[in-house]
Write a protein that holds these residues in place. Sequence first.
Motif, PDB file in Angstrom:
ATOM      1  N   LEU A  58       0.818  -1.213   0.000  1.00  0.00           N
ATOM      2  CA  LEU A  58       0.000   0.000   0.000  1.00  0.00           C
ATOM      3  C   LEU A  58       0.851   1.262   0.000  1.00  0.00           C
ATOM      4  CD1 LEU A  58      -2.748  -0.995   2.637  1.00  0.00           C
ATOM      5  CD2 LEU A  58      -2.843  -1.231   0.149  1.00  0.00           C
ATOM      6  N   ASP A  59       2.064   1.165   0.541  1.00  0.00           N
ATOM      7  CA  ASP A  59       2.937   2.331   0.649  1.00  0.00           C
ATOM      8  C   ASP A  59       3.737   2.620  -0.607  1.00  0.00           C
ATOM      9  OD1 ASP A  59       2.113   2.728   3.253  1.00  0.00           O
ATOM     10  OD2 ASP A  59       3.791   1.623   4.143  1.00  0.00           O
ATOM     11  N   ILE A  60       3.707   1.737  -1.584  1.00  0.00           N
ATOM     12  CA  ILE A  60       4.563   1.912  -2.762  1.00  0.00           C
ATOM     13  C   ILE A  60       4.114   3.066  -3.666  1.00  0.00           C
ATOM     14  CG2 ILE A  60       5.282   0.829  -4.936  1.00  0.00           C
ATOM     15  CD1 ILE A  60       5.549  -1.814  -3.399  1.00  0.00           C
ATOM     16  N   PRO A  61       2.851   3.148  -4.083  1.00  0.00           N
ATOM     17  CA  PRO A  61       2.471   4.245  -4.977  1.00  0.00           C
ATOM     18  C   PRO A  61       2.542   5.611  -4.280  1.00  0.00           C
ATOM     19  CG  PRO A  61       0.866   2.449  -5.047  1.00  0.00           C
ATOM     20  CD  PRO A  61       1.746   2.207  -3.863  1.00  0.00           C
ATOM     21  N   THR A  62       2.805   6.643  -5.044  1.00  0.00           N
ATOM     22  CA  THR A  62       2.933   7.999  -4.495  1.00  0.00           C
ATOM     23  C   THR A  62       1.690   8.407  -3.716  1.00  0.00           C
ATOM     24  OG1 THR A  62       4.315   8.601  -6.391  1.00  0.00           O
ATOM     25  CG2 THR A  62       3.354  10.409  -5.097  1.00  0.00           C
ATOM     26  N   TYR A  63       0.520   8.125  -4.279  1.00  0.00           N
ATOM     27  CA  TYR A  63      -0.742   8.494  -3.627  1.00  0.00           C
ATOM     28  C   TYR A  63      -1.412   7.294  -2.947  1.00  0.00           C
ATOM     29  CZ  TYR A  63      -0.203  12.758  -6.382  1.00  0.00           C
ATOM     30  OH  TYR A  63       0.288  13.922  -6.936  1.00  0.00           O
ATOM     31  N   GLY A  64      -0.655   6.239  -2.735  1.00  0.00           N
ATOM     32  CA  GLY A  64      -1.204   5.062  -2.086  1.00  0.00           C
ATOM     33  C   GLY A  64      -2.122   4.272  -3.003  1.00  0.00           C
ATOM     34  N   CYS A  65      -3.078   3.560  -2.397  1.00  0.00           N
ATOM     35  CA  CYS A  65      -3.983   2.693  -3.139  1.00  0.00           C
ATOM     36  C   CYS A  65      -5.430   3.119  -2.898  1.00  0.00           C
ATOM     37  CB  CYS A  65      -3.804   1.237  -2.722  1.00  0.00           C
ATOM     38  SG  CYS A  65      -2.146   0.581  -3.026  1.00  0.00           S
ATOM     39  N   TRP A  66      -6.186   3.222  -3.974  1.00  0.00           N
ATOM     40  CA  TRP A  66      -7.612   3.516  -3.897  1.00  0.00           C
ATOM     41  C   TRP A  66      -8.393   2.232  -4.159  1.00  0.00           C
ATOM     42  CZ3 TRP A  66      -8.639   8.609  -7.153  1.00  0.00           C
ATOM     43  CH2 TRP A  66      -8.023   9.694  -6.484  1.00  0.00           C
ATOM     44  N   ASN A  67      -9.506   2.096  -3.462  1.00  0.00           N
ATOM     45  CA  ASN A  67     -10.372   0.935  -3.652  1.00  0.00           C
ATOM     46  C   ASN A  67     -11.784   1.386  -4.012  1.00  0.00           C
ATOM     47  OD1 ASN A  67     -12.317  -1.168  -1.679  1.00  0.00           O
ATOM     48  ND2 ASN A  67     -11.188  -1.949  -3.422  1.00  0.00           N
ATOM     49  N   VAL A  68     -12.362   0.773  -5.022  1.00  0.00           N
ATOM     50  CA  VAL A  68     -13.766   1.008  -5.382  1.00  0.00           C
ATOM     51  C   VAL A  68     -14.588  -0.089  -4.707  1.00  0.00           C
ATOM     52  CG1 VAL A  68     -15.447   1.121  -7.261  1.00  0.00           C
ATOM     53  CG2 VAL A  68     -13.154   2.069  -7.585  1.00  0.00           C
ATOM     54  N   HIS A  69     -15.411   0.302  -3.735  1.00  0.00           N
ATOM     55  CA  HIS A  69     -16.157  -0.672  -2.938  1.00  0.00           C
ATOM     56  C   HIS A  69     -17.655  -0.475  -3.132  1.00  0.00           C
ATOM     57  CE1 HIS A  69     -16.697  -3.597   0.281  1.00  0.00           C
ATOM     58  NE2 HIS A  69     -17.656  -2.811   0.768  1.00  0.00           N
ATOM     59  N   ALA A  70     -18.383  -1.592  -3.316  1.00  0.00           N
ATOM     60  CA  ALA A  70     -19.805  -1.538  -3.676  1.00  0.00           C
ATOM     61  C   ALA A  70     -20.725  -1.535  -2.460  1.00  0.00           C
ATOM     62  CB  ALA A  70     -20.155  -2.699  -4.600  1.00  0.00           C
ATOM     63  N   SER A  71     -20.548  -0.563  -1.574  1.00  0.00           N
ATOM     64  CA  SER A  71     -21.495  -0.357  -0.476  1.00  0.00           C
ATOM     65  C   SER A  71     -21.279   1.035   0.077  1.00  0.00           C
ATOM     66  CB  SER A  71     -21.316  -1.402   0.630  1.00  0.00           C
ATOM     67  OG  SER A  71     -20.233  -1.047   1.482  1.00  0.00           O
ATOM     68  N   LEU A  72     -22.173   1.435   0.970  1.00  0.00           N
ATOM     69  CA  LEU A  72     -22.021   2.706   1.657  1.00  0.00           C
ATOM     70  C   LEU A  72     -21.370   2.417   3.007  1.00  0.00           C
ATOM     71  CD1 LEU A  72     -25.484   4.309   0.794  1.00  0.00           C
ATOM     72  CD2 LEU A  72     -23.274   4.698  -0.331  1.00  0.00           C
ATOM     73  N   LEU A  73     -20.056   2.454   3.029  1.00  0.00           N
ATOM     74  CA  LEU A  73     -19.292   2.123   4.225  1.00  0.00           C
ATOM     75  C   LEU A  73     -19.643   3.053   5.386  1.00  0.00           C
ATOM     76  CD1 LEU A  73     -15.910   1.539   2.389  1.00  0.00           C
ATOM     77  CD2 LEU A  73     -17.309  -0.219   3.493  1.00  0.00           C
ATOM     78  N   PRO A  74     -19.642   2.495   6.641  1.00  0.00           N
ATOM     79  CA  PRO A  74     -19.066   1.208   7.051  1.00  0.00           C
ATOM     80  C   PRO A  74     -20.022   0.013   6.927  1.00  0.00           C
ATOM     81  CG  PRO A  74     -19.797   2.377   8.980  1.00  0.00           C
ATOM     82  CD  PRO A  74     -20.048   3.302   7.810  1.00  0.00           C
TER      83      PRO A  74
END
Length: 306
Positions: A95-111
Motif C-alpha cells: 500500500l505504501d509503494i504508490p505515491t498516492y497510495g492505493c484507492w479501492n472502489v467498494h460496492a457499499s455505503l461504508l461502514p
Amino acid sequence: MRIVFAGTPDFAVPSLRAAAQRNEVVAVYTQPDRPAGRGRELTPSPVKREALLRGIEVVQPENFKAAVSKAALRALQPDLMIVVAYGLILPQSVLDIPTYGCWNVHASLLPRWRGAAPIQRAIEAGDPESGICLMQMEKGLDTGPVLLSQALEIGANETGGQLHDRLAALGAQVLADGLGLLRAGIRPVPTAQSEDGVTYAHKLDKAEARLDWSQPATVLANKVRAFNPWPMAEAQVAGERLRLHAAVALDETHDATPGSLLRAGREGLDIACGEGVLRIRTLQREGGKAITAADYLNGRPDLRVA
C-alpha cells in the motif's frame, strides 16, 4: 498519471476502462487463470481479457509475500494503484509503494457491508439503498477513509445481478471523478468511517441458497433476489427440487404447514411460509432452463389448485 490497476471479475472491468482514460495504466494485476467450465480449462479473468485487448501488461502473482513481487511493483513507479475486487489482501508494504497510495472502489455505503459480498448482502437484508465508496486503502478490511461516495436506490424487485451491473457502472463513474480531481491537483479529502453501523458482508456460500420455509416470506423473497444469478435460491416444491429465479412475498395469514402449496396458477406457485406466503413466478427444474410458473404448470397439471 502512472496507474497500476488490480482487479479480477466483471465488476472491475468498467473501472479499468475509466482508469485507462486520460491516464497511463502501466500494468494490470489480476488473479492467476483458474479452471472453469465443463472442461475445467484454465480461463483468464475478465480484467485480464480487457487488459490484453488494450495492450496493457498483465501480472498475476499468487500473492505479495515474496520480495520480488514488491520489487516488481516498485519498479513500475506508480503514482496510484487502483484496486477493484482484486481478491488478494495487500500488505502495508504494498500500500505504501504508490505515491498516492492505493484507492479501492467498494460496492457499499461504508461502514455498512465491509467484505466480500456487499451487493448480495444489501439485498438479502432488505436495504433500501446501496452505493459506491472510493476508499483510501489501509491495512484493515475495508476500514480506510472514504474519498468520494454516491448512493443508489435498490429497486423493489432488483436482483443481485442487476444491482451488480448498476454498481459496476457507478463505480467507474465515481472513480473517474476522483481521478479527475487528482489530475487537477486536488486530492480528495479523506473522511474517516463511522464507528457505528459496521456490518460485514461475508462471502456467499452455496449452502445458503437452500430456502427454509419456516422463515418469513419477506426474508425468502429477499434471498431469491440476492442470490440471482449465483448461487441461485433453491427449495423443495411439490415433491421436487427447484431453483427459484423470481418470487415475491404476499402479506397473507394462513394456518398451513410451511412449505405447503396453497395455490398454483398463471400468477405463480404460492407456498406457505413461517409468516406470509411466497409466490414463485420464475423457476428452473433440474436440467432445464428458467421458465414461468405458468409454463411449469403445463407440465404439472396435477398441481393446479385454486
